[in-house]
Design a protein around this motif. Structure first.
Motif, PDB file in Angstrom:
ATOM      1  N   GLU A   1     -20.945  61.099  10.674  1.00 19.52           N
ATOM      2  CA  GLU A   1     -22.116  60.884  11.536  1.00 19.52           C
ATOM      3  C   GLU A   1     -23.398  60.847  10.709  1.00 19.52           C
ATOM      4  O   GLU A   1     -24.300  60.053  10.970  1.00 19.52           O
ATOM      5  CB  GLU A   1     -22.192  61.983  12.596  1.00 19.52           C
ATOM      6  N   ALA A   2     -23.476  61.706   9.686  1.00 18.20           N
ATOM      7  CA  ALA A   2     -24.662  61.720   8.827  1.00 18.20           C
ATOM      8  C   ALA A   2     -24.801  60.403   8.066  1.00 18.20           C
ATOM      9  O   ALA A   2     -25.916  59.874   7.940  1.00 18.20           O
ATOM     10  CB  ALA A   2     -24.586  62.902   7.852  1.00 18.20           C
ATOM     11  N   PHE A   3     -23.701  59.864   7.580  1.00 16.98           N
ATOM     12  CA  PHE A   3     -23.765  58.578   6.881  1.00 16.98           C
ATOM     13  C   PHE A   3     -24.190  57.462   7.825  1.00 16.98           C
ATOM     14  O   PHE A   3     -24.982  56.585   7.454  1.00 16.98           O
ATOM     15  CB  PHE A   3     -22.432  58.244   6.212  1.00 16.98           C
ATOM     16  N   VAL A   4     -23.695  57.493   9.045  1.00 17.45           N
ATOM     17  CA  VAL A   4     -24.087  56.470  10.024  1.00 17.45           C
ATOM     18  C   VAL A   4     -25.586  56.586  10.313  1.00 17.45           C
ATOM     19  O   VAL A   4     -26.310  55.581  10.305  1.00 17.45           O
ATOM     20  CB  VAL A   4     -23.254  56.601  11.322  1.00 17.45           C
ATOM     21  N   LYS A   5     -26.056  57.807  10.550  1.00 16.04           N
ATOM     22  CA  LYS A   5     -27.485  58.000  10.814  1.00 16.04           C
ATOM     23  C   LYS A   5     -28.324  57.625   9.599  1.00 16.04           C
ATOM     24  O   LYS A   5     -29.387  57.033   9.732  1.00 16.04           O
ATOM     25  CB  LYS A   5     -27.767  59.444  11.234  1.00 16.04           C
TER      26      LYS A   5
ATOM     27  N   LEU B   1     -30.206  62.585   2.115  1.00 17.99           N
ATOM     28  CA  LEU B   1     -28.943  62.483   2.841  1.00 17.99           C
ATOM     29  C   LEU B   1     -28.388  63.861   3.177  1.00 17.99           C
ATOM     30  O   LEU B   1     -27.870  64.076   4.283  1.00 17.99           O
ATOM     31  CB  LEU B   1     -27.933  61.675   2.015  1.00 17.99           C
ATOM     32  N   LEU B   2     -28.514  64.819   2.258  1.00 12.52           N
ATOM     33  CA  LEU B   2     -28.043  66.180   2.541  1.00 12.52           C
ATOM     34  C   LEU B   2     -28.851  66.831   3.659  1.00 12.52           C
ATOM     35  O   LEU B   2     -28.324  67.636   4.422  1.00 12.52           O
ATOM     36  CB  LEU B   2     -28.085  67.035   1.277  1.00 12.52           C
ATOM     37  N   ALA B   3     -30.116  66.476   3.781  1.00 14.87           N
ATOM     38  CA  ALA B   3     -30.921  66.987   4.900  1.00 14.87           C
ATOM     39  C   ALA B   3     -30.356  66.476   6.221  1.00 14.87           C
ATOM     40  O   ALA B   3     -30.302  67.220   7.211  1.00 14.87           O
ATOM     41  CB  ALA B   3     -32.376  66.566   4.738  1.00 14.87           C
TER      42      ALA B   3
ATOM     43  N   ALA C   1     -27.265  68.515   6.897  1.00 14.50           N
ATOM     44  CA  ALA C   1     -27.632  69.860   7.363  1.00 14.50           C
ATOM     45  C   ALA C   1     -28.101  69.827   8.812  1.00 14.50           C
ATOM     46  O   ALA C   1     -27.732  70.693   9.614  1.00 14.50           O
ATOM     47  CB  ALA C   1     -28.720  70.453   6.466  1.00 14.50           C
ATOM     48  N   ASN C   2     -28.884  68.833   9.176  1.00 13.84           N
ATOM     49  CA  ASN C   2     -29.348  68.722  10.560  1.00 13.84           C
ATOM     50  C   ASN C   2     -28.191  68.461  11.516  1.00 13.84           C
ATOM     51  O   ASN C   2     -28.152  69.005  12.624  1.00 13.84           O
ATOM     52  CB  ASN C   2     -30.406  67.624  10.682  1.00 13.84           C
ATOM     53  N   GLU C   3     -27.253  67.623  11.112  1.00 12.77           N
ATOM     54  CA  GLU C   3     -26.078  67.369  11.948  1.00 12.77           C
ATOM     55  C   GLU C   3     -25.261  68.643  12.144  1.00 12.77           C
ATOM     56  O   GLU C   3     -24.737  68.898  13.220  1.00 12.77           O
ATOM     57  CB  GLU C   3     -25.207  66.261  11.346  1.00 12.77           C
TER      58      GLU C   3
END
Length: 151
Positions: free
Chosen positions: A15-19, A37-39, A42-44
């Motif tokens: 999901e993070a990569f998609v966002k 990207l790590l942020a 972390a948010n996800e």
């Protein structure tokens, strides 16, 4: 399981990569792409925590899903001890306040630099330094002194 996502970590990363892909135009280059990207990751993870609430027994479920293979002699004993130390560390990390856990995960499990941690968490450098120090002290206090020395 870094920020507590556990078995859902792959879903969070996907999901993070998609966002990240959708919001790539918003990347300003002020921080490294890795930190940006790590942020998102972390948010996800935080979003997951908000939506599912706290779950008990995550460590037990993880241990049941990944049993230590049977081995003989000292190898088996070492594997059991390593598993126990890992479980104790995860329990201790989970018992830390969220902000303490986040800084420990960033600095020592994700192996982020101080600057990357500042960017990821959005905290001033001094806050990252002091919270890291205090969080490590709390973690040491939660772990048995013998566990800290062994592993």
């Amino acid at each position: 399981m870094l920020l507590g996502a556990g078995s859902e970590a792959e879903d969070i990363i996907q999901e993070a990569f998609v966002k990240g892909h959708r919001k790539l135009a918003r990347y300003r280059g002020e921080a490294s792409f890795r930190s940006w990207l790590l942020a998102i990751v972390a948010n996800e993870t935080r979003n997951l925590h908000r939506s599912r609430g706290r779950r008990d027994g995550l460590v037990l479920r993880a241990a049941a899903a990944n049993p230590v293979p049977q081995a003989s002699g000292d190898v088996a004993v070492e594997a059991v001890l390593a598993g126990e130390r890992r479980s104790a560390l995860v329990r201790a990390l989970r018992s830390l306040p969220e902000r303490d856990r986040e800084v420990i995960v960033c600095r020592f499990l994700l192996d982020l630099s101080e600057e990357e941690t500042v960017t990821l968490l959005g905290w001033p450098r001094g806050t990252v330094k002091s919270r890291t120090s205090r969080a490590l002290a709390k973690l040491r206090g939660l772990l048995d002194v013998g566990e800290v020395r062994r592993g």
